[in-house]
Write a protein that holds these residues in place. Structure first.
Motif, short mmCIF file in Angstrom:
data_model
loop_
_atom_site.label_atom_id
_atom_site.label_comp_id
_atom_site.label_asym_id
_atom_site.label_seq_id
_atom_site.Cartn_x
_atom_site.Cartn_y
_atom_site.Cartn_z
N UNK A 99 -4.47 -23.73 2.25
CA UNK A 99 -4.04 -23.70 3.57
C UNK A 99 -3.33 -22.17 4.12
N UNK A 100 -3.21 -21.00 3.06
CA UNK A 100 -2.68 -20.22 3.58
C UNK A 100 -3.56 -18.63 3.14
N UNK A 101 -4.58 -19.06 2.84
CA UNK A 101 -5.53 -17.70 2.67
C UNK A 101 -5.19 -17.02 1.58
N UNK A 102 -5.39 -15.68 1.69
CA UNK A 102 -5.25 -14.80 0.58
C UNK A 102 -3.85 -13.85 0.99
N UNK A 103 -2.68 -13.60 0.42
CA UNK A 103 -1.77 -13.08 0.42
C UNK A 103 -1.57 -11.87 -0.33
N UNK A 104 -1.36 -10.65 0.13
CA UNK A 104 -1.38 -9.26 -0.47
C UNK A 104 -0.06 -9.08 -1.39
N UNK A 105 -0.12 -8.93 -2.67
CA UNK A 105 1.34 -8.95 -3.46
C UNK A 105 1.35 -7.39 -3.47
N UNK A 106 0.52 -6.78 -4.18
CA UNK A 106 0.61 -4.96 -4.47
C UNK A 106 -1.02 -4.76 -4.38
N UNK A 107 -0.73 -3.38 -4.16
CA UNK A 107 -1.95 -2.45 -4.10
C UNK A 107 -1.97 -1.15 -4.61
N UNK A 108 -2.93 -0.59 -5.18
CA UNK A 108 -2.87 0.96 -5.51
C UNK A 108 -4.09 1.57 -5.20
#
Lengths: 113, 111
Positions: free
Chosen positions: A40-49
Motif C-alpha cells: 500500500x505504499x508503493x516504492x520509496x527511494x532509500x539511496x541512489x548513486x
C-alpha cells in the motif's frame, strides 16, 4: 533473465544485527537505486548513486547505508538503527538517471525476527 | 520533493473492458512520467512512459495521457486480458536521478 541481480531472494536476521543486501548489474548503467516496497505504499527511494564513489540519500535513508566502489555493484546495509527493517527491497539501475527506464532486480525479502 | 498520488488502489474489470488509473503529482517541474507493471512475484517493468512535452502516447492496447496544467496523468488499458492482471505503479521524475512512485493499483481482470 539477467541484467541486474539481487541476492539473496530471502533473508532472515535477528533484531539488532546489521545485514547487507547485494545488487550487481552488467548493463553498464551509471545510475543505481535502492527502493523499499511495503504493501500500500508503493516504492520509496532509500539511496541512489549517479556514478562510482558517489551516492545520495533518498526519501527514507535513515537506518541504511550504501557504497559504490564499482560501477557494477551497489550493496545496501540495513543497520540496527532502522526501526522497521522487515520489507521487500528492490535494486534498480538506469543508463543516465531518473528520466530513463529503470531496470529492476528480482528483489530481496528481508525478515527481521 | 515530489508527491505522487494514485487512484484507485484496486480495480476489477471484466475481460474486454477498459481500465483507467489516475495519478496526480505535486511538483510542476516534473518532466518524466513512467508506468511500471509488477506481476505477482516478479520485478517491476516499464510498460510506457511520457515526457512533459507530449500530451498523449499510445502503444497497442495501452495509452498514457498527461495534463500538465492540472498536474495529472492517466494510464488507459483497452480490451483488457487476463495477463493484464498485475500491480501498476505510476511515477514522476522531478530530478534527473529521482523517481517518486505512486502507491500502486492492483488490477484484476475477470474472465
Amino acid at each position: 533473465d539477467g541484467g541486474i541481480t539481487q541476492s539473496p531472494k530471502y533473508l532472515f536476521r535477528k533484531e539488532g544485527q546489521n545485514v547487507t543486501l547485494s545488487c550487481e548489474q552488467n548493463l553498464n548503467h551509471d545510475a543505481m537505486y535502492w527502493y523499499r516496497q511495503d504493501p500500500g505504499q508503493g516504492l520509496r527511494l532509500i539511496y541512489y548513486s549517479q556514478i562510482v564513489n558517489d551516492f545520495q540519500k533518498g526519501d527514507i535513508a535513515e537506518g541504511y547505508s550504501v557504497s559504490r566502489e564499482k560501477k557494477e555493484s551497489f550493496p545496501l546495509t540495513v543497520t540496527s538503527a532502522q526501526k522497521n527493517p522487515t520489507a521487500f527491497y528492490l535494486c534498480a539501475s538506469s543508463p543516465t538517471g531518473g528520466s530513463s527506464e529503470a531496470f529492476f532486480g528480482q528483489g530481496t525479502r528481508l525478515t527481521v525476527v | 520533493g515530489e508527491n505522487v498520488e494514485q487512484h484507485p488502489s484496486t480495480l476489477s474489470v471484466q475481460e474486454g473492458d477498459s481500465a483507467v488509473i489516475k495519478c496526480t503529482y505535486s511538483d510542476s517541474a516534473s518532466n518524466y512520467f513512467p508506468w511500471y507493471k509488477q506481476e505477482l512475484g516478479k520485478r517491476p517493468q516499464l510498460i510506457i512512459d511520457i515526457r512533459s512535452n507530449v500530451g498523449e502516447k499510445k502503444d497497442q492496447r495501452i495509452a498514457v495521457t498527461l495534463n500538465k496544467t492540472a498536474k495529472h496523468f492517466s494510464l488507459h488499458i483497452t480490451e483488457t486480458q487476463p495477463e493484464d492482471s498485475a500491480v501498476y505503479f505510476c511515477a514522476a521524475s522531478y530530478d534527473d536521478y529521482k523517481l517518486s512512485f505512486g502507491a500502486g493499483t492492483t488490477v484484476t481482470v475477470r474472465a
